[in-house]
Design a protein around this motif. Sequence first.
Motif, PDB file in Angstrom:
ATOM      1  N   ASN A   1       0.822  -1.222   0.000  1.00 22.44           N
ATOM      2  CA  ASN A   1       0.000   0.000   0.000  1.00 22.44           C
ATOM      3  C   ASN A   1       0.854   1.270   0.000  1.00 22.44           C
ATOM      4  O   ASN A   1       0.588   2.223   0.732  1.00 22.44           O
ATOM      5  CB  ASN A   1      -0.938   0.009   1.210  1.00 22.44           C
TER       6      ASN A   1
ATOM      7  N   ALA B   1      -2.850  15.299   0.084  1.00 20.08           N
ATOM      8  CA  ALA B   1      -3.764  14.333  -0.532  1.00 20.08           C
ATOM      9  C   ALA B   1      -3.409  12.908  -0.124  1.00 20.08           C
ATOM     10  O   ALA B   1      -4.295  12.080   0.125  1.00 20.08           O
ATOM     11  CB  ALA B   1      -3.734  14.473  -2.051  1.00 20.08           C
ATOM     12  N   ALA B   2      -2.107  12.604  -0.064  1.00 25.26           N
ATOM     13  CA  ALA B   2      -1.672  11.249   0.286  1.00 25.26           C
ATOM     14  C   ALA B   2      -2.011  10.912   1.734  1.00 25.26           C
ATOM     15  O   ALA B   2      -2.406   9.783   2.045  1.00 25.26           O
ATOM     16  CB  ALA B   2      -0.171  11.105   0.048  1.00 25.26           C
TER      17      ALA B   2
ATOM     18  N   ASP C   1      -5.659  10.091   1.979  1.00 28.69           N
ATOM     19  CA  ASP C   1      -6.059   8.866   1.276  1.00 28.69           C
ATOM     20  C   ASP C   1      -5.712   7.646   2.137  1.00 28.69           C
ATOM     21  O   ASP C   1      -4.549   7.268   2.254  1.00 28.69           O
ATOM     22  CB  ASP C   1      -5.333   8.788  -0.072  1.00 28.69           C
ATOM     23  N   GLU C   2      -6.697   7.024   2.726  1.00 32.37           N
ATOM     24  CA  GLU C   2      -6.456   5.912   3.639  1.00 32.37           C
ATOM     25  C   GLU C   2      -6.000   4.643   2.944  1.00 32.37           C
ATOM     26  O   GLU C   2      -5.597   3.683   3.605  1.00 32.37           O
ATOM     27  CB  GLU C   2      -7.705   5.631   4.475  1.00 32.37           C
ATOM     28  N   SER C   3      -6.046   4.622   1.609  1.00 30.87           N
ATOM     29  CA  SER C   3      -5.519   3.458   0.893  1.00 30.87           C
ATOM     30  C   SER C   3      -3.994   3.484   0.863  1.00 30.87           C
ATOM     31  O   SER C   3      -3.355   2.485   0.540  1.00 30.87           O
ATOM     32  CB  SER C   3      -6.068   3.416  -0.535  1.00 30.87           C
ATOM     33  N   ILE C   4      -3.423   4.624   1.203  1.00 32.54           N
ATOM     34  CA  ILE C   4      -1.965   4.784   1.225  1.00 32.54           C
ATOM     35  C   ILE C   4      -1.476   4.620   2.664  1.00 32.54           C
ATOM     36  O   ILE C   4      -1.845   5.391   3.544  1.00 32.54           O
ATOM     37  CB  ILE C   4      -1.546   6.161   0.681  1.00 32.54           C
TER      38      ILE C   4
ATOM     39  N   TYR D   1       3.531   9.065  -8.176  1.00 30.66           N
ATOM     40  CA  TYR D   1       3.025  10.362  -8.603  1.00 30.66           C
ATOM     41  C   TYR D   1       4.235  11.216  -8.939  1.00 30.66           C
ATOM     42  O   TYR D   1       5.091  11.455  -8.077  1.00 30.66           O
ATOM     43  CB  TYR D   1       2.200  11.017  -7.485  1.00 30.66           C
TER      44      TYR D   1
END
Length: 231
Positions: free
Chosen positions: A62, A111-112, A115-118, A80
């Motif tokens: 992740n 933003a990162a 973002d809880e997927s990161i 990115y």
Amino acid sequence: MTTKTRKVRRRAPTNSKPKTANSKLVLPSEPTEPPASLYEYCLFIMGAKGVGKTTLLGSFPNSMVLQLEPRRRSARIRQYSIRPMSTLEMTKEGVGFSDTPWEQISRFIDAAVADESIQHIGIDTADRFYDAALTHFCYKGGKDNPSEFNDYGKTWDVIKWSVEQQLCKILFADRTIGLTLLSHTRVREVAEADDPEEPEMAVPTCKPAMWTMCKGLTDYCFFYGFRGGKR
């Protein structure tokens, strides 16, 4: 002739918060437990160009890589990219102060973190991360180098604190996010080496100010290279 002065009583700001008797600092009663996974720590990895540092970073679960070097098209990683720019390039292209690479980096980190997927953020490289901040403040001040400001090191301090602020957005986030900074290496001769047969040592290529900062922020520092034909 005498003049009378009138004392004016200042009113308290309307947005000031009243003090409450219940506001008490609560200190932790138990020691902090270290993370069980290496990916949750703050790491610094250095190694020669092309050894596979970015690919290694992309293999972290992740993870998201902030790519400040040419995009790695041969590796399957979530990345990115932000193109570094010199003060001359930004001047020629008329880049606004809010659109410099450093401001783009700041928005990426925001933003990162949201973002809880990161769960892990990689910065490739720490060298260009620091350089982006340096170039940003020089561009805003119309200079090519911080030393040209002649402000007794104030601009250098602003650059340092700005870089540290961006990294602390990750390290002090409301959730646990791992952080890894990459750097290339160069060989430096050691004046008084412990081992006479190895009078050289590998050091990161990032600026000394960035290296000093990373040594204070990171939990572990690794050298990534080949030994006996293996990484």
